[in-house]
Design a protein around this motif. Structure first.
Motif, mmCIF file in Angstrom:
data_model
loop_
_atom_site.group_PDB
_atom_site.id
_atom_site.type_symbol
_atom_site.label_atom_id
_atom_site.label_comp_id
_atom_site.label_asym_id
_atom_site.label_seq_id
_atom_site.Cartn_x
_atom_site.Cartn_y
_atom_site.Cartn_z
ATOM 1 N N ASP A 193 0.859 -1.192 0.000
ATOM 2 C CA ASP A 193 0.000 0.000 0.000
ATOM 3 C C ASP A 193 0.893 1.240 0.000
ATOM 4 N N LEU A 194 1.407 1.531 -1.181
ATOM 5 C CA LEU A 194 2.436 2.572 -1.319
ATOM 6 C C LEU A 194 2.005 3.912 -0.735
ATOM 7 N N HIS A 195 0.773 4.305 -1.011
ATOM 8 C CA HIS A 195 0.348 5.657 -0.615
ATOM 9 C C HIS A 195 0.126 5.789 0.896
ATOM 10 N N GLN A 196 0.041 4.639 1.582
ATOM 11 C CA GLN A 196 -0.065 4.675 3.053
ATOM 12 C C GLN A 196 1.284 4.342 3.690
ATOM 13 N N SER A 197 2.325 4.217 2.896
ATOM 14 C CA SER A 197 3.631 3.837 3.446
ATOM 15 C C SER A 197 4.472 5.094 3.658
ATOM 16 N N ASP A 198 5.672 4.937 4.230
ATOM 17 C CA ASP A 198 6.521 6.121 4.435
ATOM 18 C C ASP A 198 7.509 6.312 3.275
ATOM 19 N N PHE A 199 7.236 5.669 2.138
ATOM 20 C CA PHE A 199 8.100 5.842 0.956
ATOM 21 C C PHE A 199 8.069 7.309 0.518
ATOM 22 N N GLU A 200 9.270 7.872 0.334
ATOM 23 C CA GLU A 200 9.334 9.304 -0.031
ATOM 24 C C GLU A 200 9.704 9.497 -1.492
#
Ligand code: SAM
Length: 213
Positions: free
Chosen positions: A179-186
């Motif tokens: 769930d990319l958009h809920q992750s802390d990926f910047e």
């Protein structure tokens, strides 16, 4: 991607040959020379309308980007985006992923992006999926040793198939988000499809896989 045929597309591409490269196989082994610097080369296979790569090219001027797109009728929209973005580190190639090794010398590419690739959900079409083992074989050749594939999709079936395919090929999975958009990926730059699907509330899957050669 279904886009109406555009009779003016080939003329438009002809007029913009500084962006839509006419004979990319002639540049095989010479892409760094073509860009006039030794910056890394990142490619996206199935670029579509070009939103991701024009955003990436603006954000990362020290990386050279090449977008690979099968259909002229889609690529003209990407060409217009490159013109509007005023970037000179992004060029587009109207070719089929199947011929990538005619375009790039072994080890010439530093990273490969696949975004929202066509899922080809029927089992009898699995060889057409851009993460099928035969495509991984092509990517492995043109990528540097230890090169990575960064992959995003909204399609759970394609994501699961692809993780399995990377793993069975012997690649190392270094990043997986369900769930990319809920992750802390910047630093995520959205593609057209990503915007469309996330606006509908669908979750986005993302992975990074590395060849271990
Ligand atoms: N990456 C874009 C995005 O995320 O918005 C477009 C996604 S769209 C579903 C898939 C794109 O891949 C289409 O534009 C299609 O024409 C292109 N494509 C499919 N198979 C291809 C192939 N074998 N070689 C090059 N492009 C391909």
């Amino acid at each position: 991607m279904r886009v109406r045929n555009k009779p003016w597309a080939s003329e438009f591409l002809q007029e913009n040959r500084h962006i839509a490269i006419a004979q990319p196989s002639e540049l095989k082994g010479k892409w760094k020379e073509f860009f006039g610097n030794s910056n890394p080369i990142h490619i996206e296979v199935g670029t579509g309308k070009g939103q991701f790569l024009s955003g990436m090219a603006k954000a990362n001027p020290d990386i050279n980007y090449l977008g690979i797109e099968l259909f002229q009728s889609v690529m003209v929209i990407a060409v217009q985006k490159v013109i509007d973005a005023e970037v000179d580190n992004l060029k587009l190639l109207n070719v089929d992923a199947a011929v990538l090794t005619d375009i790039f010398e072994d080890g010439e590419v530093d990273r490969l992006y696949l975004n929202f690739s066509d899922p080809w959900p029927k089992k009898r079409h699995e060889k057409r999926r851009l993460t099928y083992k035969t495509f991984l074989g092509l990517y492995e050749r043109l990528l540097v040793k230890g090169g990575e594939i960064h992959f995003k999709t909204d399609n759970q079936g394609l994501f699961e198939f692809s993780l399995r395919s990377f793993s069975e090929y012997g690649m190392l999975l270094t990043f997986v988000s369900l769930d990319l958009h809920q992750s802390d990926f910047e630093g995520n730059i959205m593609t057209e499809y990503e915007e469309k699907f996330s606006n509908k509330g669908q979750r986005i899957y993302r992975s990074e896989a590395k060849f271990q050669n």
